[in-house]
Design a protein around this motif. Structure first.
Motif, mmCIF file in Angstrom:
data_model
loop_
_atom_site.group_PDB
_atom_site.id
_atom_site.type_symbol
_atom_site.label_atom_id
_atom_site.label_comp_id
_atom_site.label_asym_id
_atom_site.label_seq_id
_atom_site.Cartn_x
_atom_site.Cartn_y
_atom_site.Cartn_z
ATOM 1 N N SER A 60 -18.550 -12.805 -12.183
ATOM 2 C CA SER A 60 -17.787 -11.578 -11.969
ATOM 3 C C SER A 60 -17.253 -11.548 -10.544
ATOM 4 C CB SER A 60 -18.672 -10.345 -12.211
ATOM 5 O OG SER A 60 -19.851 -10.428 -11.423
ATOM 6 N N TYR A 61 -16.014 -11.146 -10.396
ATOM 7 C CA TYR A 61 -15.393 -11.012 -9.079
ATOM 8 C C TYR A 61 -16.069 -9.880 -8.314
ATOM 9 C CZ TYR A 61 -11.378 -11.057 -5.828
ATOM 10 O OH TYR A 61 -10.565 -11.167 -4.723
ATOM 11 N N THR A 64 -16.521 -5.721 -9.334
ATOM 12 C CA THR A 64 -16.197 -5.492 -10.750
ATOM 13 C C THR A 64 -17.405 -5.000 -11.543
ATOM 14 O OG1 THR A 64 -16.607 -7.829 -11.264
ATOM 15 C CG2 THR A 64 -14.330 -7.200 -10.759
ATOM 16 N N ARG A 116 -14.825 -18.346 -9.719
ATOM 17 C CA ARG A 116 -14.346 -18.727 -11.042
ATOM 18 C C ARG A 116 -15.037 -20.026 -11.431
ATOM 19 N NH1 ARG A 116 -8.019 -19.440 -10.668
ATOM 20 N NH2 ARG A 116 -8.367 -21.045 -12.218
ATOM 21 N N LEU A 133 -14.575 -8.268 -16.248
ATOM 22 C CA LEU A 133 -13.299 -7.870 -15.654
ATOM 23 C C LEU A 133 -13.277 -6.354 -15.471
ATOM 24 C CD1 LEU A 133 -10.691 -10.077 -17.582
ATOM 25 C CD2 LEU A 133 -11.656 -10.461 -15.306
ATOM 26 N N TYR A 181 -7.732 -11.978 -6.955
ATOM 27 C CA TYR A 181 -8.299 -11.396 -8.175
ATOM 28 C C TYR A 181 -7.423 -11.648 -9.403
ATOM 29 C CZ TYR A 181 -10.233 -8.152 -11.578
ATOM 30 O OH TYR A 181 -10.773 -7.600 -12.725
ATOM 31 N N TYR A 184 -8.012 -15.008 -10.649
ATOM 32 C CA TYR A 184 -9.360 -15.001 -11.234
ATOM 33 C C TYR A 184 -9.328 -14.389 -12.635
ATOM 34 C CZ TYR A 184 -14.380 -13.956 -11.626
ATOM 35 O OH TYR A 184 -15.686 -13.871 -12.061
ATOM 36 N N ALA A 185 -8.734 -13.213 -12.755
ATOM 37 C CA ALA A 185 -8.707 -12.511 -14.045
ATOM 38 C C ALA A 185 -7.945 -13.306 -15.098
ATOM 39 C CB ALA A 185 -8.081 -11.124 -13.869
ATOM 40 N N TRP A 189 -9.826 -14.584 -18.409
ATOM 41 C CA TRP A 189 -9.290 -14.104 -19.683
ATOM 42 C C TRP A 189 -8.998 -15.277 -20.620
ATOM 43 C CZ3 TRP A 189 -9.145 -10.107 -22.672
ATOM 44 C CH2 TRP A 189 -8.142 -9.920 -23.626
ATOM 45 N N PHE A 201 -15.486 -5.745 -20.335
ATOM 46 C CA PHE A 201 -14.769 -4.952 -19.348
ATOM 47 C C PHE A 201 -15.699 -3.877 -18.780
ATOM 48 C CE2 PHE A 201 -11.254 -6.825 -21.620
ATOM 49 C CZ PHE A 201 -10.312 -7.036 -20.622
ATOM 50 N N PHE A 308 -6.552 -3.907 -19.511
ATOM 51 C CA PHE A 308 -7.220 -3.122 -18.479
ATOM 52 C C PHE A 308 -7.114 -1.630 -18.774
ATOM 53 C CE2 PHE A 308 -6.043 -6.884 -15.716
ATOM 54 C CZ PHE A 308 -7.351 -7.301 -15.469
#
Length: 311
Positions: A60-61, A64, A116, A133, A181, A184-185, A189, A201, A308
């Motif tokens: 996880s970033y 988040t 990541r 995310l 980010y 990363y997302a 994903w 999420f 999101f």
């Protein structure tokens, strides 16, 4: 987006010159907030550690919901709704040598990373992994507050509006700690259909904790009963967990890791758990800043299918 120079994060890769890189060299991510000696120890531990199949990886970033999700996963593994008193940071393979973790968290356990997966050593990639995310507007605001209040970055003088400057850096810089980010997302994903990955999420966990914890329970194969899942949802209510987790300063391994006394650690934990609200960005962005963010999101075509939730 204007063509002014992109602000430089004081602890980004440009400043610290420390990175993790994918095998083909196409992805380069600035290393975490540890000194050169600590980073060298972390890298050595990566290369000598042998993965244990009973463990789970949480990816996880920053900002988040890492602490929140880690607590839920740990409760499922333990079969208990008791909040863990040792710090989550002692299970972070980014800052604490993974070869030393048995001292605090014996297997089975939840290891966690902000990187990541494609910049980690190969033994950490194809494992049972929970990916998290969160909507990028709330991530930006939460990261800004952490940097300003906890890491004590000197944002004064960057711009007449420090958040506006930070926002441009968050949107445009590839040099943020843990990387950009949006990159990363997009990458995480892309892993959502991998049977060894479960993507959650943050907003869904807040709005439907029982339902989302049930999904995690199934993915992890922990087979916890409905009664315990409800207890875990209650125990990890954000305000309750924030109150409980400040006591993790009692952990001597954490004191040894950060070299801080108990009062400083308690304050740090209070800053890590700030609000946990969905849509807090609306309390911070001006109309112009929100327009800037929305313009970026519109141009970020690769992220248009990521669902999101912003409020």
């Amino acid at each position: 987006m204007d063509d002014r120079a992109i602000p430089v994060h004081p602890r980004g890769g440009t400043v610290r010159k420390q990175f993790f890189t994918s095998d083909d060299g196409s992805v380069q991510v600035p290393a975490s907030f540890i000194d050169e000696a600590g980073l060298s120890e972390v890298r050595e531990a990566y290369n000598t550690y042998k993965w244990r199949e009973e463990d789970i990886l949480l990816a996880s970033y920053p900002k988040t919901g890492t602490h929140f999700v880690w607590e839920i996963l740990t409760m499922l593994l333990k079969g208990s709704s008791t909040v863990t008193q040792d710090s989550k940071n002692l299970s972070s393979i980014d800052i604490f040598p993974v070869t030393k973790m048995d001292e605090v968290y014996p297997s089975p356990r939840v290891l966690n990373t902000h990187y990541r997966l494609d910049v980690l050593p190969s033994q950490f990639r194809n494992r049972k992994t929970v990916l998290v995310l969160r909507n990028p507007k709330d991530v930006c605001v939460s990261f800004y507050h952490q940097d300003k209040n906890m890491v004590k970055l000197n944002l004064d003088g960057w711009d007449s509006s420090p958040l506006s400057t930070y926002l441009r850096m968050f949107l445009l810089s590839k040099d943020m700690p843990a990387g950009n980010y949006f990159d990363y997302a997009q990458y995480m994903w892309s892993l959502r259909h991998d049977p060894n990955k479960h993507l959650v999420f943050y907003e869904d966990l807040i709005m439907d904790p029982v339902g989302e914890i049930e999904k995690l329970n199934k993915f992890m194969g922990t087979q916890r009963p409905a009664e315990l899942i409800q207890q875990i949802a209650d125990a990890t209510n954000f305000s309750k967990m924030k109150q409980d987790k400040v006591h993790c300063h009692q952990s001597k391994p954490l004191q040894d890791l950060v070299g801080a006394d108990g009062k400083m650690l308690e304050k740090a934990m209070g800053l890590l758990f700030r609000k946990g609200k969905i849509g807090d960005w609306k309390n911070h962005f001006t109309v112009a800043e929100n327009d800037m963010f929305d313009s970026f999101l519109q141009q970020w075509t690769a992220g248009h299918d990521i669902p999101f939730k912003y409020e």
